[in-house]
Write a protein that holds these residues in place. Structure first.
Motif, PDB file in Angstrom:
ATOM      1  N   LEU A  67       0.831  -1.203   0.000  1.00  0.00           N
ATOM      2  CA  LEU A  67       0.000   0.000   0.000  1.00  0.00           C
ATOM      3  C   LEU A  67       0.868   1.256   0.000  1.00  0.00           C
ATOM      4  N   ASN A  68       1.957   1.209   0.734  1.00  0.00           N
ATOM      5  CA  ASN A  68       2.864   2.356   0.762  1.00  0.00           C
ATOM      6  C   ASN A  68       3.458   2.617  -0.617  1.00  0.00           C
ATOM      7  N   LYS A  69       3.846   1.549  -1.312  1.00  0.00           N
ATOM      8  CA  LYS A  69       4.394   1.704  -2.668  1.00  0.00           C
ATOM      9  C   LYS A  69       3.386   2.354  -3.597  1.00  0.00           C
ATOM     10  N   ASN A  70       2.132   1.958  -3.459  1.00  0.00           N
ATOM     11  CA  ASN A  70       1.103   2.416  -4.382  1.00  0.00           C
ATOM     12  C   ASN A  70       0.611   3.837  -4.114  1.00  0.00           C
ATOM     13  N   TYR A  71       0.534   4.223  -2.832  1.00  0.00           N
ATOM     14  CA  TYR A  71      -0.194   5.446  -2.526  1.00  0.00           C
ATOM     15  C   TYR A  71       0.573   6.496  -1.723  1.00  0.00           C
ATOM     16  N   LEU A  72       1.608   6.126  -1.006  1.00  0.00           N
ATOM     17  CA  LEU A  72       2.264   7.092  -0.119  1.00  0.00           C
ATOM     18  C   LEU A  72       3.732   7.326  -0.466  1.00  0.00           C
ATOM     19  N   ASN A  73       4.450   6.218  -0.657  1.00  0.00           N
ATOM     20  CA  ASN A  73       5.880   6.294  -0.961  1.00  0.00           C
ATOM     21  C   ASN A  73       6.640   7.063   0.114  1.00  0.00           C
ATOM     22  N   ILE A  74       6.400   6.707   1.369  1.00  0.00           N
ATOM     23  CA  ILE A  74       7.122   7.288   2.489  1.00  0.00           C
ATOM     24  C   ILE A  74       8.047   6.232   3.093  1.00  0.00           C
ATOM     25  N   LYS A  75       8.821   6.619   4.069  1.00  0.00           N
ATOM     26  CA  LYS A  75       9.791   5.703   4.666  1.00  0.00           C
ATOM     27  C   LYS A  75       9.125   4.850   5.746  1.00  0.00           C
ATOM     28  N   LEU A  76       9.271   3.529   5.630  1.00  0.00           N
ATOM     29  CA  LEU A  76       8.798   2.598   6.652  1.00  0.00           C
ATOM     30  C   LEU A  76       9.975   2.135   7.490  1.00  0.00           C
ATOM     31  N   VAL A  77       9.806   2.157   8.809  1.00  0.00           N
ATOM     32  CA  VAL A  77      10.863   1.758   9.734  1.00  0.00           C
ATOM     33  C   VAL A  77      10.332   0.669  10.658  1.00  0.00           C
ATOM     34  N   ASP A  78      11.027  -0.451  10.740  1.00  0.00           N
ATOM     35  CA  ASP A  78      10.631  -1.507  11.669  1.00  0.00           C
ATOM     36  C   ASP A  78      10.799  -1.031  13.108  1.00  0.00           C
ATOM     37  N   ASP A  79       9.840  -1.381  13.955  1.00  0.00           N
ATOM     38  CA  ASP A  79       9.893  -1.003  15.361  1.00  0.00           C
ATOM     39  C   ASP A  79       9.174  -2.075  16.164  1.00  0.00           C
TER      40      ASP A  79
END
Length: 244
Positions: free
Chosen positions: A210-222
């Protein structure tokens, strides 16, 4: 579980474009203007009842008013009530997606004042804004339930009872999203933490898609290292969960 990349859908992009930071700010302000939303307060449901009225007004006259309900959920372990907004699906109503956040707040130093703007007026505001956008869309195939839980700060009280009840009734919940402390840019703006504990690996993969398709923001594991929010209640009952 691995799956093929999800196709980008223009109707989802259009719906996302309807969201607005001003709406989020207004709801954070509205919720945090209550002196506290603590489940052990002498008036633990003041904000719950007022929000129920606000949500009913939002639904009234909307595109999805048919099949939409707002209800209070009583609990055995706390006098505070949870709120559930239910949007019944068109063709697969017995398949349920749960979107949740806790509505209570707490002051860990024992003082009365607990506005809880971050924890968790933020996640609650995200859910209310999502509801506003959903109400303007065509009816979804599956049933959507927005949960605003009671007593999270006292040990996931509301969500634990709800998740156990759903399990006992064999409700077909196909996915649970939890939003908690979502609007404070701890690692900078447009950086999103993806929790790795008490969540389902395949749902984290969905988040990546979903991030690739609509947001393209940085995802960080936590990770929390413990059952830090209401998603854990559902995870313990065997339901698939996600907490960004």
């Amino acid at each position: 579980m691995r799956f093929a990349p999800l196709p980008k859908r223009p109707e989802i992009a259009k719906a996302i474009a309807m969201t607005g930071p001003k709406n989020l700010q207004n709801w954070v302000n509205w919720l945090s203007n209550f002196p506290n939303r603590y489940n052990k307060d002498k008036n633990p449901n003041n904000h719950v009842l007022q929000l129920k009225t606000q949500l009913e007004k939002m639904i009234m006259g909307s595109r999805r008013s048919s099949g939409a309900t707002v209800e209070l959920i009583d609990h055995a372990n706390t006098a505070q009530k949870s709120l559930r907004v239910r949007l019944v699906g068109s063709s697969r109503p017995n398949e349920v997606l749960v979107f949740g956040g806790h509505l209570d707040s707490i002051n860990m130093q024992g003082r009365d004042r607990a506005p809880g703007a971050d924890d968790n007026a933020s996640g609650s505001a995200n859910l209310i804004e999502a509801l506003r956008v959903l109400l303007a869309q065509p009816r979804t195939a599956r049933t959507l339930e927005l949960m605003l839980y009671a007593g999270e700060e006292s040990g996931l009280l509301g969500s634990a009872e709800i998740a156990k009840d759903y399990k006992n009734r064999k409700v077909n919940v196909i996915g649970v999203l939890q939003l908690d402390m979502t609007l404070f840019p701890g690692n900078g703006e447009f950086v999103l933490g993806s929790m790795t504990d008490y969540v389902s690996a395949w749902m984290r993969e969905v988040l990546v898609e979903l991030n690739k398709n609509y947001l393209n923001i940085k995802l960080v594991d936590d990770s929390c290292g413990y059952a830090c929010s209401d998603h854990a209640s559902w995870y313990r009952q065997g339901y698939p969960t996600l907490m960004p």
